[in-house]
Design a protein around this motif. Structure first.
Motif, PDB file in Angstrom:
ATOM      1  N   THR A  52       0.726  -1.370  -0.073  1.00 23.98           N
ATOM      2  CA  THR A  52       0.029  -0.059   0.075  1.00 23.98           C
ATOM      3  C   THR A  52       0.757   1.195   0.084  1.00 23.98           C
ATOM      4  O   THR A  52       0.269   2.495   0.042  1.00 23.98           O
ATOM      5  CB  THR A  52      -1.058   0.143   1.095  1.00 23.98           C
ATOM      6  N   ASN A  53       2.242   1.053  -0.351  1.00 30.06           N
ATOM      7  CA  ASN A  53       3.022   2.298  -0.208  1.00 30.06           C
ATOM      8  C   ASN A  53       2.887   3.006   1.267  1.00 30.06           C
ATOM      9  O   ASN A  53       3.026   4.336   1.269  1.00 30.06           O
ATOM     10  CB  ASN A  53       2.860   3.291  -1.273  1.00 30.06           C
ATOM     11  N   GLY A  54       2.596   2.365   2.222  1.00 28.99           N
ATOM     12  CA  GLY A  54       2.446   2.958   3.536  1.00 28.99           C
ATOM     13  C   GLY A  54       1.060   3.605   3.818  1.00 28.99           C
ATOM     14  O   GLY A  54       1.027   4.414   5.064  1.00 28.99           O
ATOM     15  N   TYR A  55       0.187   3.457   3.042  1.00 28.77           N
ATOM     16  CA  TYR A  55      -1.133   3.795   3.272  1.00 28.77           C
ATOM     17  C   TYR A  55      -2.246   2.739   3.694  1.00 28.77           C
ATOM     18  O   TYR A  55      -1.986   1.600   3.286  1.00 28.77           O
ATOM     19  CB  TYR A  55      -1.642   4.536   2.156  1.00 28.77           C
ATOM     20  N   PRO A  56      -3.360   2.924   4.128  1.00 30.21           N
ATOM     21  CA  PRO A  56      -4.327   1.939   4.646  1.00 30.21           C
ATOM     22  C   PRO A  56      -4.696   1.100   3.328  1.00 30.21           C
ATOM     23  O   PRO A  56      -4.900  -0.426   3.758  1.00 30.21           O
ATOM     24  CB  PRO A  56      -5.501   2.744   5.107  1.00 30.21           C
ATOM     25  N   THR A  57      -4.935   1.559   2.157  1.00 30.11           N
ATOM     26  CA  THR A  57      -5.622   0.632   0.959  1.00 30.11           C
ATOM     27  C   THR A  57      -4.710   0.814  -0.338  1.00 30.11           C
ATOM     28  O   THR A  57      -3.906   2.037  -0.292  1.00 30.11           O
ATOM     29  CB  THR A  57      -6.910   1.007   0.825  1.00 30.11           C
ATOM     30  N   LEU A  73       4.585  -5.975 -20.032  1.00 26.43           N
ATOM     31  CA  LEU A  73       5.718  -6.101 -19.550  1.00 26.43           C
ATOM     32  C   LEU A  73       5.728  -6.597 -18.015  1.00 26.43           C
ATOM     33  O   LEU A  73       6.622  -6.527 -17.380  1.00 26.43           O
ATOM     34  CB  LEU A  73       6.737  -4.691 -19.764  1.00 26.43           C
ATOM     35  N   GLY A  74       4.347  -6.354 -17.438  1.00 20.60           N
ATOM     36  CA  GLY A  74       4.279  -6.726 -15.995  1.00 20.60           C
ATOM     37  C   GLY A  74       4.245  -5.428 -15.125  1.00 20.60           C
ATOM     38  O   GLY A  74       4.160  -5.445 -13.761  1.00 20.60           O
ATOM     39  N   GLN A  75       4.071  -4.290 -16.044  1.00 18.08           N
ATOM     40  CA  GLN A  75       4.435  -3.105 -14.848  1.00 18.08           C
ATOM     41  C   GLN A  75       2.813  -2.787 -14.545  1.00 18.08           C
ATOM     42  O   GLN A  75       1.914  -2.918 -15.320  1.00 18.08           O
ATOM     43  CB  GLN A  75       4.800  -1.896 -15.928  1.00 18.08           C
ATOM     44  N   VAL A  76       2.700  -2.572 -13.438  1.00 17.00           N
ATOM     45  CA  VAL A  76       1.388  -2.296 -12.646  1.00 17.00           C
ATOM     46  C   VAL A  76       0.987  -0.847 -12.282  1.00 17.00           C
ATOM     47  O   VAL A  76       2.120  -0.145 -11.639  1.00 17.00           O
ATOM     48  CB  VAL A  76       0.817  -3.272 -11.518  1.00 17.00           C
ATOM     49  N   GLY A  80       8.893  -5.974  -8.352  1.00 18.16           N
ATOM     50  CA  GLY A  80       8.757  -6.232  -7.102  1.00 18.16           C
ATOM     51  C   GLY A  80       8.957  -5.234  -6.036  1.00 18.16           C
ATOM     52  O   GLY A  80       8.901  -5.145  -5.052  1.00 18.16           O
ATOM     53  N   GLN A  81       8.776  -3.895  -6.631  1.00 20.66           N
ATOM     54  CA  GLN A  81       8.718  -2.669  -5.933  1.00 20.66           C
ATOM     55  C   GLN A  81       7.720  -1.706  -6.259  1.00 20.66           C
ATOM     56  O   GLN A  81       7.611  -1.533  -7.427  1.00 20.66           O
ATOM     57  CB  GLN A  81      10.300  -1.902  -5.985  1.00 20.66           C
ATOM     58  N   MET A  82       7.133  -1.019  -5.182  1.00 16.76           N
ATOM     59  CA  MET A  82       6.200   0.020  -5.363  1.00 16.76           C
ATOM     60  C   MET A  82       6.838   1.427  -5.325  1.00 16.76           C
ATOM     61  O   MET A  82       7.449   1.758  -4.333  1.00 16.76           O
ATOM     62  CB  MET A  82       4.876  -0.227  -4.384  1.00 16.76           C
ATOM     63  N   THR A  83       6.590   1.949  -6.331  1.00 16.02           N
ATOM     64  CA  THR A  83       7.144   3.727  -6.430  1.00 16.02           C
ATOM     65  C   THR A  83       6.118   4.522  -6.421  1.00 16.02           C
ATOM     66  O   THR A  83       5.151   4.383  -7.095  1.00 16.02           O
ATOM     67  CB  THR A  83       8.104   3.640  -7.575  1.00 16.02           C
TER      68      THR A  83
END
Length: 378
Positions: A266-271, A280-283, A300-303
């Motif tokens: 969640t990148n540090g947020y609730p949802t 390419l598998g980018q979300v 494997g990383q959220m930015t």
């Protein structure tokens, strides 16, 4: 040997030499990282268009963007290409229109009301609009996705009640069932004809009905889980949103591949909510905590996408991504207090990779050329 000296590949070198080598490596690596962080922005310039609120929904690999403008008179569909926005035709009496997808051929799908007040699944192609056929006994329909073969997925309903809604597919002008479970909708389809879906989008919380349909066979995505699949790419990678329990207000974006379910975080947020995936598998999606915070998930990383935006720009939503690192969304520019439709382009991943390779080669040459100057044979 004194503490201030060490051995490197058979040479005795001073600590200052090691420091110089490390400093050069850091500079070269930072050059590659800086390249990866650069983005370009194309503002659709829609804010001056009838004081409309633009919402770009989908983008294909040609850079065509499909979406809707919300005006005082209602929703107006559009397609945008190379800086030119073209209005799309509407059904007679239409005031509520949703655009949901565009394929690489330029076919666009969505749904619209008409003079009868009911919702109808529609397709736009070559500047014309076509109402898709409904199943016998059903009065409403919605289209949510289309692949390059022109197969369209969505749902049909007897009326506004979600309990009678079920999942369908349109192929060659014929509609047929995908999942007859009440309250479901088919939301995504890939080039192989694999269909995913789950809870009807108008029901906010996922239920235990995320599904995969392929070759006429229907199966749950992950048994005994509360999730809805929203898209599937040509490699069979599925994205969507999951709740820990039925009725929970907490949702997490997920990725499912080869039977392995991955929580994207969640990148540090609730949802968090996943909105689109490319081949390419980018979300892309958003984290949520009293306001949407768009993200890019890859390797494997959220930015946070706002961390890549130029000063003064703030993204508040992202809806689509193609295979050329182009993302469509909504942003506020430094010169405007209103949100505007934007197309942002990340640099090709190869650019930063080449930067690292060039940096590594330069470092090797530097060390080799200067070792005899600063080091003595051990």
């Amino acid at each position: 040997m004194s503490p201030a000296r060490a051995t490197l590949h058979g040479y005795r070198c001073s600590a200052a030499t090691y420091l110089r080598h490390a400093l050069v490596a850091l500079i070269l690596m930072n050059l590659g990282i800086a390249d990866a962080a650069a983005v370009t922005i194309v503002d659709f310039g829609v804010a001056a268009w009838q004081a409309a609120f633009p919402q770009p929904i989908a983008i294909n690999n040609q850079g065509d963007v499909a979406g809707v403008l919300s005006t005082a008179a209602g929703q107006e569909p559009f397609v945008w290409h190379n800086g030119v926005m073209t209005p799309l035709p509407t059904l007679q009496g239409a005031t509520e229109i949703s655009v949901t997808g565009i394929n690489n051929v330029g076919q666009i799908v969505g749904y619209s009301n008409a003079t009868d007040g009911l919702m109808h699944a529609v397709e736009w192609q070559n500047g014309t609009i076509t109402e898709l056929p409904n199943e016998p006994g059903y009065s409403e329909s919605k289209a949510y996705g289309i692949n390059d073969a022109g197969q369209i997925v969505g749902s049909v309903d007897i009326g506004p009640a979600n309990t009678t809604t079920h999942s369908v597919i349109w192929q060659n002008g014929v509609v047929s069932d995908v999942n007859t479970t009440g309250g479901t909708a088919a939301l995504g389809i890939n080039s192989s004809g694999q269909v995913v879906g789950g809870q009807v989008p108008t029901i906010a919380l996922p239920a235990n009905n995320g599904f995969l349909w392929q070759n006429g066979s229907l199966a749950p995505l992950v048994p005994q889980t509360y999730l809805t699949a929203t898209a599937i790419n040509d490699q069979g990678l599925i994205i969507g949103n999951q709740s820990p329990t039925l009725g929970s207000q907490t949702q997490n974006a997920f990725l499912l591949q080869n039977g392995v379910l991955t929580n994207l975080g969640t990148n540090g947020y609730p949802t968090s909510y996943a909105t689109a995936v490319n081949d390419l598998g980018q979300v892309v999606g958003v984290s949520d905590s009293n306001g949407y915070r768009p993200f890019l998930w890859q390797d494997g990383q959220m930015t946070s996408l706002n961390s890549l935006m130029p000063a003064g720009w703030t993204l508040s939503g992202v809806f689509g991504i193609n295979d050329h690192d182009q993302i469509v969304g909504i942003a506020q520019s430094p010169a405007s207090i209103q949100r505007e439709a934007v197309l942002i382009t990340l640099p090709e991943p190869a650019a930063s990779t080449l930067g690292f390779v060039a940096g590594a080669l330069a470092l090797v040459v530097y060390v080799w050329g200067y070792r005899r100057e600063t080091c003595k044979r051990a």
